[in-house]
Design a protein around this motif. Structure first.
Motif, PDB file in Angstrom:
ATOM      1  N   SER A 466      35.819  37.176  35.776  1.00 17.02           N
ATOM      2  CA  SER A 466      36.509  38.402  36.184  1.00 17.02           C
ATOM      3  C   SER A 466      37.412  38.216  37.395  1.00 17.02           C
ATOM      4  O   SER A 466      38.449  38.875  37.517  1.00 17.02           O
ATOM      5  CB  SER A 466      35.483  39.508  36.460  1.00 17.02           C
ATOM      6  N   GLY A 467      37.044  37.306  38.300  1.00 16.07           N
ATOM      7  CA  GLY A 467      37.900  37.055  39.466  1.00 16.07           C
ATOM      8  C   GLY A 467      39.230  36.456  39.057  1.00 16.07           C
ATOM      9  O   GLY A 467      40.283  36.797  39.626  1.00 16.07           O
ATOM     10  N   SER A 472      37.322  42.064  38.832  1.00 16.87           N
ATOM     11  CA  SER A 472      35.869  41.935  38.995  1.00 16.87           C
ATOM     12  C   SER A 472      35.205  43.289  39.236  1.00 16.87           C
ATOM     13  O   SER A 472      34.067  43.511  38.806  1.00 16.87           O
ATOM     14  CB  SER A 472      35.531  40.969  40.136  1.00 16.87           C
ATOM     15  N   LEU A 556      27.807  37.780  42.086  1.00 18.18           N
ATOM     16  CA  LEU A 556      29.230  37.426  42.175  1.00 18.18           C
ATOM     17  C   LEU A 556      29.605  37.026  43.594  1.00 18.18           C
ATOM     18  O   LEU A 556      30.407  36.118  43.805  1.00 18.18           O
ATOM     19  CB  LEU A 556      30.102  38.602  41.705  1.00 18.18           C
ATOM     20  N   VAL A 561      33.019  34.873  43.685  1.00 21.70           N
ATOM     21  CA  VAL A 561      34.001  35.439  42.762  1.00 21.70           C
ATOM     22  C   VAL A 561      34.806  36.478  43.525  1.00 21.70           C
ATOM     23  O   VAL A 561      34.227  37.389  44.124  1.00 21.70           O
ATOM     24  CB  VAL A 561      33.316  36.086  41.546  1.00 21.70           C
ATOM     25  N   LYS A 563      36.685  39.608  45.013  1.00 18.53           N
ATOM     26  CA  LYS A 563      36.504  41.045  44.813  1.00 18.53           C
ATOM     27  C   LYS A 563      37.875  41.660  44.569  1.00 18.53           C
ATOM     28  O   LYS A 563      38.662  41.874  45.494  1.00 18.53           O
ATOM     29  CB  LYS A 563      35.851  41.655  46.052  1.00 18.53           C
TER      30      LYS A 563
END
Length: 679
Positions: A466-467, A472, A556, A561, A563
């Motif tokens: 997702s990052g 994310s 995360l 990862v 934000k």
């Protein structure tokens, strides 16, 4: 029994054959004519006195002796004997929790772990989460320095092994309800067998409510000689505190077991004496599912209605489709269900055995060869339910085992070895997700990170990517919402109004973004319960989703990862979902049905999906499949086929199919490059 329910007639084995007037056999006339009350002669006693009245108390010292002298104790404890709540306390009282050690008790289900922990804490006069605590997925109610009796799901026990492979803090581990043979119960059993070889001091208690004790005893027994005195495992049977249960069978097959259940409930209500009714069904007409067979005790039950079916998760390795299917119950489950009527007083069980497993009997009746014994239907049931290990997608299992350092998963000591094809499919999926390399080794860091998520590997991959897609924040919310069931509520008398309210959140992209809208609206309205009620949303479920999201967010952050938010742009979110769920892709054909790219399996969009419309999208991905009259996809999102080629080029390839009029572009699976190592 009383007059039959409408056209339905029941027969009690042991009485005159069907068609003759049915009279009920009871212990005495007074028992059938007196006023019924819930039987609890110990209600006025203190908790300690009530504990001593349980059947297991008579064997307290014997149990402690066997635990002291054998590495593994298999306890066959009948329903109501008190094994789940009392044995952990006996162990604590005998010193097994001294010097910081912990007695752990696993449960197959989260609700059982929480409820039993609460009962034991109450009996010990302790605050839940202190001396007695529980640990389930996304909810840890324990204090590492204080908790000495710990109830947890078998899945959480396996996850604990990732941080502490030898489970050094535990002195005794009790695997409760082991007969249910859930996926993680079987994994825990195999792992504990390996741990015991390195930790001779670790004691294992396997508690089962059915008579499969020999299988467990032989599995754990490390005695390689013919001398029984050297056995390391032993069986102990504890009688339950149960009352007689009269079992009645339906005389004629019924076309609709849900309708028949309701009719039977109403007739019991009208003609029987006081007592609560427990009805076993399979889905959202739920009165109770198979969770009520064991795990939890429901006081006051005098009547049980058993539809004869159960909904189980099943995996087809040929099509790589895992779905929920309705199948006949096993004999063991049927007997467990009947036993629920005899916990507090004598009771009755009505079996509505209909459907596929009655077909042969029904055909013989039609041909004039009428069977003499209606209990023959019961005899046709399987002895026990197929272990989950042999009917599940094994990707999460293999990932966990690899993360625990077990490289050769094919030689793992499975209590019931899974099908080889299921193992191969799981390895191929993990390879496609990037969790394993072509030599079946766990990749670093991606494979280990996927294993650390308490989620399906596809969800974990989606979150970790997702990052890179800059979304994310949205993916966290979607992943959390997908762990909650029944967010949308449909009160029977307000169904149309509820549907109108729910449409406010629906988007044409599909269910994932619809759930994102619901979550963001819930947060925007300050998690207000009144707002949820007005919009027919599950308030408790949404609160739970916020808790799950926080847990996932911590992972995360741990993996650094970024934000980020897509700021309302749906494309990055949809593409990120595809990066995790590309293997669950399907294409709509001219018939209106969808077909998977793998093996051309026919699927349909579930009626509860926002994409259940007149003009379905061409390509979709889905979270899971359930089977009722058809195979239905749940949690469905519309995608572009080009995203599959772009985001999973190692999995898909582009080709052409010649039709009568033109060439047509299509996608197909690429050949797998994973090597299965069997040495």
């Amino acid at each position: 029994m009383a007059a039959p329910v409408g056209p339905m007639k029941f027969w009690k084995p042991g009485t005159e054959g069907p068609g003759v007037s049915i009279t009920e056999e009871r212990q005495s006339a007074a028992e059938s004519t007196g006023v019924s009350v819930i039987y609890n002669p110990y209600a006025s006693l203190s908790i300690e006195q009530q504990r001593q009245k349980l059947p297991v108390f008579k064997l307290r010292n014997h149990i402690l002796y066997l635990v002291e002298n054998y590495q593994t104790l298999v306890i066959v404890g009948e329903t109501g004997c008190g094994k789940t709540t009392q044995i952990p306390q006996y162990l604590a009282e005998a010193g097994w929790t001294a010097e910081g050690r912990v007695v752990g008790v696993t449960q197959p289900r989260r609700v059982a772990a929480v409820s039993v922990a609460g009962r034991v804490a109450e009996e010990r006069g302790a605050v839940l989460g202190h001396e007695v605590g529980y640990c389930i997925r996304f909810d840890d109610c324990t204090e590492p320095q204080a908790t000495r009796i710990k109830f947890l799901t078998d899945g959480m026990l396996v996850r604990e092994m990732m941080a502490d492979p030898l489970l050094t803090r535990y002195s005794v581990l009790m695997l409760d309800e082991a007969h249910e043979r859930t996926l993680y119960t079987d994994i825990a059993i195999g792992l504990l067998k390996k741990i015991q070889k390195k930790r001779g001091d670790l004691r294992v208690i396997v508690a089962s409510a059915t008579l499969d004790a020999e299988k467990f005893r032989d599995f754990f027994n490390q005695n390689e000689t013919n001398d029984p005195s050297k056995d390391t495992s032993m069986i102990l049977t504890v009688e339950g505190r149960t009352f007689p249960v009269d079992v009645f069978y339906i005389q004629s097959p019924v076309p609709d077991y849900v309708k028949s259940t309701v009719e039977t409930v109403m007739k019991i209500h009208q003609s029987e004496s006081d007592g609560d009714i427990l009805a076993f069904l399979t889905g959202q007409v739920i009165v109770a599912t198979n969770i009520a067979e064991t795990s939890i005790t429901i006081n006051g039950i005098a009547f049980v209605i058993d539809c004869g079916f159960v909904k189980l998760r099943a995996y087809n390795p040929k099509t790589a489709v895992e779905c929920l299917v309705v199948v006949p119950v096993s004999k063991a489950s049927a007997n467990q269900r009947a036993g629920r009527a005899g916990r507090n007083r004598s009771g009755k069980c009505y079996r509505l055995y209909t459907g596929s497993f009655r077909y042969c009997v029904y055909q013989r009746r039609m041909s004039g060869n009428r069977p003499n014994n209606k209990e023959e239907d019961f005899e046709k049931l399987p002895q026990s339910t197929v272990p989950e290990m042999q009917r599940s997608n094994l990707a999460p299992v293999i990932l966990q085992l690899k993360a625990l350092g077990i490289d050769n998963v094919l030689r793992f000591p499975f209590l019931s070895p899974p099908p080889a094809q299921s193992m191969v499919q799981a390895l191929e999926l993990l390879y496609a997700l990037g969790g394993l390399d072509k030599h079946c080794r766990l990749t670093e860091p991606l494979g280990m990170r996927i294993a650390e998520f308490p989620l399906n590997p596809m969800f974990a991959k989606m979150l970790l990517e997702s990052g890179n897609f800059g979304c994310s924040q949205e993916i966290l919310s979607i992943a959390a919402m997908m762990q909650i069931q029944n967010i949308f509520m449909f009160p029977p008398n307000q169904k149309a109004q509820a549907i109108r309210k729910h449409r406010k959140f629906a988007v044409e992209e599909g269910d994932h973004l619809t759930m994102l809208n619901v979550y963001e609206a819930f947060i925007k309205h300050s998690k207000n319960s009144q707002w949820c009620q007005e919009h027919f949303l599950n308030y408790k479920g949404l609160v739970r989703a916020t808790t799950v999201r926080e847990q996932l967010k911590k992972l995360l952050v741990k993996f650094k990862v970024p934000k980020k938010s897509s700021e309302g742009d749906p494309d990055p979110v949809l593409r990120c979902i595809v990066s995790g769920f590309f293997a669950n892709a399907a294409k709509c054909h001219s018939t209106g049905a969808y077909r998977t790219i793998r093996d051309d399996q026919e699927l349909h969009i579930h009626p509860t999906s926002v994409l259940y419309a007149e003009k379905p999208p061409r390509w979709v991905i889905y979270n899971e499949v359930i089977q009722t009259s058809k195979y239905y996809m749940r949690d469905v999102t519309a995608i572009e086929s080009t995203w599959l080629l772009e985001l999973a080029p190692h999995f898909y390839q582009e080709g052409t199919v010649r039709t009568r009029h033109r060439h047509q572009m299509h996608l197909s699976l690429k050949a797998k490059r994973v090597k299965v190592d069997d040495h």
